[in-house]
Design an enzyme around this catalytic site. Structure first.
Site, PDB file in Angstrom:
ATOM      1  N   ASN A 149       0.835  -1.194   0.000  1.00 36.59           N
ATOM      2  CA  ASN A 149       0.000   0.000   0.000  1.00 36.59           C
ATOM      3  C   ASN A 149       0.878   1.256   0.000  1.00 36.59           C
ATOM      4  OD1 ASN A 149      -2.662  -0.981  -0.045  1.00 36.59           O
ATOM      5  ND2 ASN A 149      -2.510  -1.582   2.113  1.00 36.59           N
ATOM      6  N   CYS A 170      -5.377  -7.055  -3.269  1.00 41.77           N
ATOM      7  CA  CYS A 170      -5.864  -6.709  -1.942  1.00 41.77           C
ATOM      8  C   CYS A 170      -6.876  -7.782  -1.552  1.00 41.77           C
ATOM      9  CB  CYS A 170      -6.514  -5.322  -1.982  1.00 41.77           C
ATOM     10  SG  CYS A 170      -7.154  -4.724  -0.418  1.00 41.77           S
ATOM     11  N   HIS A 171      -7.145  -7.935  -0.272  1.00 44.40           N
ATOM     12  CA  HIS A 171      -8.110  -8.953   0.156  1.00 44.40           C
ATOM     13  C   HIS A 171      -9.434  -8.343   0.604  1.00 44.40           C
ATOM     14  CE1 HIS A 171      -5.409  -8.142   3.687  1.00 44.40           C
ATOM     15  NE2 HIS A 171      -6.583  -7.729   4.137  1.00 44.40           N
ATOM     16  N   HIS A 200      -9.855   0.073  -1.953  1.00 37.19           N
ATOM     17  CA  HIS A 200     -10.379   0.520  -0.656  1.00 37.19           C
ATOM     18  C   HIS A 200     -11.596   1.433  -0.789  1.00 37.19           C
ATOM     19  CE1 HIS A 200      -6.538  -0.325   1.935  1.00 37.19           C
ATOM     20  NE2 HIS A 200      -6.913  -1.365   1.209  1.00 37.19           N
TER      21      HIS A 200
END
Length: 725
Positions: A149, A170-171, A200
């Site tokens: 990130n 990303c999870h 996000h």
């Protein structure tokens, strides 16, 4: 043998999960996994863990470890990056502690806001180095998988700088889809969804249970206090926007201006964990020693289970052709049509032997595109700063952040950024950026121009004289000789001799003055205006505007004439002038947050000029008194830059916001006899403004406005000395 490189393998727990995932695919049992990190101790632990995983799974994989990036990338077909530049200490602590001094609270600070901006500025250069190294020494057409990130900024920069095949992973989609299924009481195997946006800040556009819209169940869960309490910020944003977002409430609270900025009551209402990432890091550090001891114990087994991460699925699909669908962060090649081209978007992707194939989404709902755009603005400016080295874009990125903009003033943002830049550079984790003019958003390099301006060296009375003597002043601040044709123009009612055509030739760092004569041909109620026309972008041309003079009658001693010096509509100096028995007194407050003193070349620094003359045209401009605001060695100079100290009483007080001056000029230094009118002009050079707008000189009574967008005035204002003076 396929080689997979893990850059940042010292993130041992993540490396353990990823290696376990890879080696559980039958087609990947024989791969070469190369571990690389800059921390030898952590790298050693990672190697031990990887060896144990291969042993426990009974696979013939080759495991190697190196501190050398080129060695790790040599021959690699895939590289996975999990780096954190600067680590918890010093960098993460700096990202939290300095903003906190300015009243800016953060939760995670790894994706957006001032913390995200500086994390990205530290991370982008090493990631680009990894990508270029992989391109140079890796296998043909390598693939970079990034987990570091701030995802969107990093991926955007990698794509712009290298063009390597890459995907950011990303999870949040996997994790959130399971979470909201649980909120609704649904079996996850019967749930389908479509998500799109930015990392996000991606949204569940569809959320279905056995083909039917399940959003009504999610809105019902919103009204359940127990469920709402698990995800307050995200549920509140869904209430307002209509869609559920992929990343956690603590993240959302600092991506938007609606929560933290509004004080402790709002923070408590929405259970916003301020400084959450600090606590997480400290918890991980506190348990690291135990974790290390457990992992390197020769008798201990490593727990191996399949994680939710996409990395191994991508590599397996690329190697075997088995289809998989992942959510990847990729360049926006009109995938989301109402977000900017080239930015990093998160969309579903099909993966097979052809690689990663993103899905076309079309337009997001307009409210979602709008809120994504507030984050993209910050991302774009951060990437620009990282790739161009322009310091001004760091300030621009932080001032564009929604939460920061709602909390801090521009002065606070600039000061905070300066402090963070200085500290991160001191810690050796942030590179150099081109300098900017203090407290402005303009770089020094962008101001290296040829400056050509029209000035007056005499008092000008447009009503009484048929010609006006002016001066063209030109200065070359570029790094090369300048030679070009220019045209000097004037307004209706006046003409320039030789039609104003001339050649302007300047050597490096050369300053020249060329006399000009302007002839009046008829009356002009607006006064005189002279400007320069030029088509080269490296030449700033500054005009002269002279309105008709005003007269202010001072019929008694010590009566004051108030003065304001304006730059456009902003007051840059306030003061007064008054006649006394022995001469004149002037008092001024000049606002200049970037005071600069150049005693040898005063026109380049901050100064105030008081110009006094008689109405007699044959009299040269009587006195041009320059006050250089140097608190340690105040200097008064005349028009020839000769020292006048001792002849004029001077009081000077300099502070961070500007300077206050008081001058008592004796009658003996004035170019007029008592009882005669005195022509007066007050001019300031304010570098905090002038550096942005072309070394602006602002003069008294320039309320006539800008002249064709040019920021220079030289206006003469007369005063009448009372006959009893």
């Amino acid at each position: 043998m396929t080689k997979i490189t893990l850059i940042g393998a010292g993130s041992v727990v993540f490396a353990k999960n990823l290696i376990g995932d890879i080696l559980q695919h039958p087609a990947l049992e024989n791969v070469h996994i190369a571990l690389m990190d800059i921390d030898a101790r952590r790298l050693k632990v990672a190697k031990t863990v990887a060896d144990k995983i291969a042993s426990q799974l009974k696979v013939p994989a080759t495991i190697s470890a190196t501190l050398d990036l080129e060695e790790a990338c040599r021959g690699a077909k895939y590289a996975v990056t999990t780096i954190q530049v600067g680590g918890y200490r010093p960098s993460t602590v700096v990202d939290f502690e300095i903003p906190k001094k300015y009243g800016l609270k953060q939760t995670i600070a790894d994706t957006l806001g001032v913390g995200g901006v500086f994390r990205s500025l530290r991370t982008i250069p090493p990631l680009i180095n990894v990508a270029k190294t992989l391109q140079n020494v890796g296998a043909a057409d390598p693939l970079l998988l990034n987990y570091s990130n701030p995802m969107a900024m990093n991926m955007w920069a990698i794509d712009r700088a290298t063009g390597i095949d890459s995907v950011g992973l990303c999870h949040s989609v996997q994790g959130t889809s399971r979470q909201i299924s649980k909120h609704c009481g649904l079996d996850y195997d019967d749930v389908t969804y479509k998500v799109a946006g930015i990392n996000h800040m991606a949204f569940f556009l569809d959320f279905k249970y056995r083909g039917q819209d399940a959003y009504p169940l999610l809105f019902k869960a919103l009204e359940d206090p127990k469920t709402f309490s698990m995800n307050k910020v995200r549920f509140e944003m869904m209430r307002r926007l209509g869609y559920f977002v992929t990343q956690s409430s603590e993240h959302q609270a600092e991506y938007n201006p609606y929560f933290i900025h509004h004080g402790d009551e709002m923070i408590e209402k929405f259970d916003i964990p301020i400084d959450e990432y600090i606590r997480r890091c400290e918890s991980i550090i506190a348990t690291w020693e135990k974790t290390e001891a457990r992992m390197v114990n020769p008798n201990a087994k490593v727990e191996i289970k399949k994680s939710l991460e996409y990395g191994s699925e991508i590599i397996n699909s690329c190697e075997t052709g088995e289809l998989s669908v992942i959510y990847g962060n990729v360049p926006n090649t009109r995938l989301i049509t109402n977000l900017p081209e080239g930015c990093c978007v998160e969309v579903p992707c099909l993966v097979d032997k052809q690689g990663i194939q993103p899905t076309h989404i079309g337009d997001l709902p307009p409210q979602l595109a709008a809120i994504c755009q507030t984050n993209i603005n910050v991302q774009a400016l951060t990437v620009e700063a990282a790739l161009t080295g322009k310091r001004e874009h760091i300030y621009h990125a932080v001032m564009s952040d929604p939460h920061t903009a709602a909390t801090l003033t521009l002065d606070q943002i600039w000061k905070m950024c300066d402090e963070m830049i200085e500290q991160h550079q001191k810690d050796g984790v942030l590179g150099e950026f081109s300098p900017t003019r203090h407290n402005t958003g303009r770089s020094v390099d962008s101001l290296k121009r040829v400056v050509a301006k029209i000035e007056s060296r005499k008092a000008i009375d447009l009503a009484d004289h048929d010609s006006v003597e002016l001066v063209l002043v030109a200065e070359n601040e570029t790094q090369a000789p300048f030679d070009s044709e220019i045209q000097i123009m004037t307004c209706t009612g006046y003409s320039i001799e030789n039609e104003g055509k001339m050649r302007l030739s300047l050597g490096i760092d050369e300053r020249i003055e060329i006399p000009l004569k302007v002839q009046r041909t008829s009356g002009n109620e607006d006064g005189l205006e002279v400007w320069i026309e030029h088509n080269r972008i490296d030449c700033v041309c500054i005009a002269l505007r002279v309105p008709h003079r005003q007269r202010i009658e001072l019929n008694e001693l010590n009566k004051e004439a108030k003065i304001e010096v304006l730059f456009s509509s902003d007051v840059v100096a306030t003061g007064l002038a008054k006649p006394t028995q022995s001469g004149w007194t002037f008092q001024f407050r000049v606002s200049d947050t970037d005071i600069q003193v150049d005693k040898e070349r005063p026109w380049k620094g901050s100064l105030l000029k008081i110009l006094v003359a008689s109405e007699d045209e044959t009299d040269k401009f009587g006195k041009q008194i320059l006050v250089l605001p140097d608190p340690e060695n105040p200097v008064i100079r005349d028009r020839e830059y000769n020292d006048l100290t001792g002849k004029i009483d001077l009081e000077l007080d300099v502070d961070k916001g500007g300077y206050d001056i008081r001058l008592d000029i004796p009658q003996s230094l004035l170019p007029v006899e008592k009882g005669q009118p005195l022509l007066l002009d007050i001019v300031t050079i304010v570098t905090a403004l002038g550096d942005v707008h072309g070394k602006t000189q602002s003069s008294w009574q320039n309320s006539g406005g800008l002249s064709a967008g040019i920021d220079h005035f030289a206006i003469v204002i007369p005063e009448a000395i009372p006959s009893n003076a």
